[in-house]
Design an enzyme around this catalytic site. Structure first.
Site, PDB file in Angstrom:
ATOM      1  N   SER A 177       0.847  -1.187   0.000  1.00 44.68           N
ATOM      2  CA  SER A 177       0.000   0.000   0.000  1.00 44.68           C
ATOM      3  C   SER A 177       0.882   1.236   0.000  1.00 44.68           C
ATOM      4  O   SER A 177       2.004   1.209   0.510  1.00 44.68           O
ATOM      5  CB  SER A 177      -0.873  -0.017   1.254  1.00 44.68           C
ATOM      6  OG  SER A 177      -1.445   1.264   1.462  1.00 44.68           O
ATOM      7  N   TYR A 208      -2.186  -0.885  10.910  1.00 47.26           N
ATOM      8  CA  TYR A 208      -2.152  -1.225   9.492  1.00 47.26           C
ATOM      9  C   TYR A 208      -0.924  -0.606   8.821  1.00 47.26           C
ATOM     10  O   TYR A 208      -0.178  -1.285   8.109  1.00 47.26           O
ATOM     11  CB  TYR A 208      -3.441  -0.730   8.826  1.00 47.26           C
ATOM     12  CG  TYR A 208      -3.525  -0.986   7.336  1.00 47.26           C
ATOM     13  CD1 TYR A 208      -3.928  -2.220   6.857  1.00 47.26           C
ATOM     14  CD2 TYR A 208      -3.218   0.023   6.416  1.00 47.26           C
ATOM     15  CE1 TYR A 208      -4.023  -2.462   5.495  1.00 47.26           C
ATOM     16  CE2 TYR A 208      -3.307  -0.208   5.054  1.00 47.26           C
ATOM     17  CZ  TYR A 208      -3.712  -1.446   4.593  1.00 47.26           C
ATOM     18  OH  TYR A 208      -3.791  -1.675   3.246  1.00 47.26           O
TER      19      TYR A 208
HETATM   20  N1  LIG Z   1      -8.659  -1.178  -0.152  1.00 45.52           N
HETATM   21  C1  LIG Z   1      -7.627  -0.337  -0.164  1.00 45.52           C
HETATM   22  O1  LIG Z   1      -7.804   0.879  -0.088  1.00 45.52           O
HETATM   23  C2  LIG Z   1      -6.226  -0.868  -0.305  1.00 45.52           C
HETATM   24  C3  LIG Z   1      -5.229   0.027  -0.705  1.00 45.52           C
HETATM   25  C4  LIG Z   1      -3.917  -0.448  -0.833  1.00 45.52           C
HETATM   26  C5  LIG Z   1      -3.639  -1.774  -0.553  1.00 45.52           C
HETATM   27  N2  LIG Z   1      -4.626  -2.615  -0.146  1.00 45.52           N
HETATM   28  C6  LIG Z   1      -4.259  -4.012   0.153  1.00 45.52           C
HETATM   29  O2  LIG Z   1      -4.876  -4.884  -0.765  1.00 45.52           O
HETATM   30  C7  LIG Z   1      -5.049  -6.162  -0.175  1.00 45.52           C
HETATM   31  C8  LIG Z   1      -6.474  -6.629  -0.390  1.00 45.52           C
HETATM   32  O3  LIG Z   1      -7.358  -5.759   0.299  1.00 45.52           O
HETATM   33  P1  LIG Z   1      -8.849  -5.449  -0.185  1.00 45.52           P
HETATM   34  O4  LIG Z   1      -8.956  -3.989  -0.345  1.00 45.52           O
HETATM   35  O5  LIG Z   1      -9.226  -6.336  -1.302  1.00 45.52           O
HETATM   36  O6  LIG Z   1      -9.647  -5.810   1.160  1.00 45.52           O
HETATM   37  P2  LIG Z   1     -10.854  -6.817   1.418  1.00 45.52           P
HETATM   38  O7  LIG Z   1     -11.917  -6.603   0.404  1.00 45.52           O
HETATM   39  O8  LIG Z   1     -11.171  -6.641   2.858  1.00 45.52           O
HETATM   40  O9  LIG Z   1     -10.201  -8.248   1.167  1.00 45.52           O
HETATM   41  C9  LIG Z   1      -9.242  -8.795   2.009  1.00 45.52           C
HETATM   42  C10 LIG Z   1      -9.066 -10.245   1.643  1.00 45.52           C
HETATM   43  O10 LIG Z   1      -8.089 -10.819   2.500  1.00 45.52           O
HETATM   44  C11 LIG Z   1      -8.609 -12.002   3.074  1.00 45.52           C
HETATM   45  N3  LIG Z   1      -8.031 -12.234   4.385  1.00 45.52           N
HETATM   46  C12 LIG Z   1      -8.063 -11.415   5.470  1.00 45.52           C
HETATM   47  N4  LIG Z   1      -7.436 -11.983   6.498  1.00 45.52           N
HETATM   48  C13 LIG Z   1      -6.997 -13.188   6.077  1.00 45.52           C
HETATM   49  C14 LIG Z   1      -6.290 -14.256   6.689  1.00 45.52           C
HETATM   50  N5  LIG Z   1      -5.916 -14.184   7.966  1.00 45.52           N
HETATM   51  N6  LIG Z   1      -5.995 -15.353   5.956  1.00 45.52           N
HETATM   52  C15 LIG Z   1      -6.369 -15.445   4.669  1.00 45.52           C
HETATM   53  N7  LIG Z   1      -7.053 -14.468   4.039  1.00 45.52           N
HETATM   54  C16 LIG Z   1      -7.368 -13.366   4.729  1.00 45.52           C
HETATM   55  C17 LIG Z   1     -10.110 -11.767   3.131  1.00 45.52           C
HETATM   56  O11 LIG Z   1     -10.811 -12.989   3.138  1.00 45.52           O
HETATM   57  P3  LIG Z   1     -11.377 -13.671   4.503  1.00 45.52           P
HETATM   58  O12 LIG Z   1     -11.837 -12.544   5.386  1.00 45.52           O
HETATM   59  O13 LIG Z   1     -12.418 -14.574   4.031  1.00 45.52           O
HETATM   60  O14 LIG Z   1     -10.208 -14.389   5.059  1.00 45.52           O
HETATM   61  C18 LIG Z   1     -10.336 -11.040   1.811  1.00 45.52           C
HETATM   62  O15 LIG Z   1     -10.447 -11.960   0.753  1.00 45.52           O
HETATM   63  C19 LIG Z   1      -4.681  -6.011   1.293  1.00 45.52           C
HETATM   64  O16 LIG Z   1      -3.378  -6.489   1.514  1.00 45.52           O
HETATM   65  C20 LIG Z   1      -4.723  -4.510   1.508  1.00 45.52           C
HETATM   66  O17 LIG Z   1      -3.868  -4.123   2.538  1.00 45.52           O
HETATM   67  C21 LIG Z   1      -5.922  -2.196  -0.040  1.00 45.52           C
END
Ligand SMILES: NC(=O)c1ccc[n+]([C@@H]2O[C@H](COP(=O)([O-])OP(=O)(O)OC[C@H]3O[C@@H](n4cnc5c(N)ncnc54)[C@H](OP(=O)(O)O)[C@@H]3O)[C@@H](O)[C@H]2O)c1
Ligand SMILES: *[C@@H]1O[C@H](CO)[C@@H](O)[C@H](O)[C@H]1NC(C)=O
Length: 301
Positions: free
Chosen positions: A174, A187
């Site tokens: 991120s 985070y």
């Molecule tokens: N959204 C943003 O603004 C943003 C910006 C920059 C980077 N990111 C990064 O992008 C990545 C994906 O985030 P997202 O935005 O797609 O969020 P999201 O919609 O909340 O998805 C997160 C995913 O991670 C899985 N997960 C969480 N804890 C886990 C665990 N302990 N073991 C296995 N799977 C797990 C969740 O599935 P389950 O809950 O079913 O396990 C879900 O599929 C993250 O690393 C986040 O930090 C996000």
């Protein structure tokens, strides 16, 4: 002595060469590598960016897609969709914060489906609370999932990649790893450590032919993670779409790009951060509202 002097003389030339070559590639990108022989494992592939990554890897021709996560319904839905396009997809329940579970499921994957050649560390959680307002357990959980989870998954799959001289480790990091904001302190900490992990890994792979790494640093993306986040100029800094992040990630892997900031304007932020005095930076954070943007996010635990 002569050898050192010679190397010193060559260094600026080599730097110039690589910079020019990178510039040339911007204009005339080399042919991206094919994914038809690749088995891709995506952690957190059930929803959000992870689901789009699974779709995008399938769309761009990967041979097998494997997704991990904790919620079976999301994983099943994603897999069914990808299979309906005629691509191969499998899912496993795995909490990446649980070391034993990671090693156990990695073994199961290897035995049933063969070697993983692309590992995408995407799973992540955000609680959206300040240090004082956070549960101690929640603070630990974000470190266990966002940072340490990658230690275990990478340890599980990297040795075989090195043996085969064929592999790629990808991290969905991120922009916050380079530029923290208040209100989601655990985070930011976890993402910064994860960035250091990827930098170290990337350099460590220099002497390992055929195995590469890609780190993607996206700006705020419209998924469930930071739902409700308000910046002061949403027109000027709109959230990224998860499909855009996924598409750019797969392209970066195919082009073997080591680091990718999304959108590219985030490079300006990094430059400003390293040059401007703190008081000037604070003006920018006040002006853009980025130091209060977490106020509108409903915290989760
Ligand atoms: N959204 C943003 O603004 C943003 C910006 C920059 C980077 N990111 C990064 O992008 C990545 C994906 O985030 P997202 O935005 O797609 O969020 P999201 O919609 O909340 O998805 C997160 C995913 O991670 C899985 N997960 C969480 N804890 C886990 C665990 N302990 N073991 C296995 N799977 C797990 C969740 O599935 P389950 O809950 O079913 O396990 C879900 O599929 C993250 O690393 C986040 O930090 C996000
Ligand atoms: C690793 O990088 C090299 C050099 O850019 C490239 O030829 C190779 O295809 C890459 N391999 C993987 C698995 O990404």
């Amino acid at each position: 002595m002569a050898a050192v002097a010679w190397r010193l003389l060559l260094l600026p030339l080599r730097l110039l060469y690589h910079t020019l070559r990178a510039g040339w590639w911007l204009l005339m990108p080399p042919r991206p590598r094919k994914l038809t022989a690749d088995t891709v494992l995506i952690t957190g592939g059930g929803k959000g960016i992870g689901r789009h990554l699974a779709r995008e890897f399938a769309r761009q021709g990967a041979r097998k897609i494997i997704i991990w996560g904790r919620t079976e319904r999301c994983l099943r839905e994603t897999c069914e969709e990808i299979r309906s396009w005629g691509a191969e997809c499998h899912y496993y329940m795995c909490d990446v914060g649980n070391r034993e579970e990671v090693y156990q499921q990695a073994k199961a994957v290897r035995e049933k489906l063969g070697d993983v050649t692309i590992l995408v560390n995407n799973a992540g959680v955000a609680h959206g609370k300040s240090l004082v307002d956070s549960d101690d357990d929640a603070l630990l959980k974000s470190q266990h999932i966002n940072t340490l989870g990658q230690f275990w998954t990478t340890k599980a799959f990297l040795p075989r990649m090195l043996e085969l001289q064929n592999g790629h480790v990808v991290c969905i990091n991120s922009v916050l790893s380079l530029c923290s904001i208040p209100g989601t302190i655990d985070y930011c900490t976890s993402k910064s450590s994860s960035f250091a992990f990827m930098e170290s890994l990337t350099l460590g792979l220099l002497d390992c032919p055929g195995v590469n790494a890609t780190t993607v640093l996206p700006f705020h993306t419209s998924t469930d993670m930071f739902q409700g986040m308000k910046t002061r100029f949403p027109k000027l800094f709109p959230p990224l779409e998860p499909q855009t992040v996924a598409q750019r990630t797969v392209e970066a892997v195919r082009a073997n790009q080591a680091f990718l900031l999304l959108p590219w304007t985030m490079h300006l932020l990094v430059i400003m951060k390293s040059l401007l005095p703190q008081a000037a930076l604070e003006e920018i954070f006040r002006f853009t509202g980025s130091y209060t943007c977490m106020h509108s996010v409903k915290g989760r635990t």
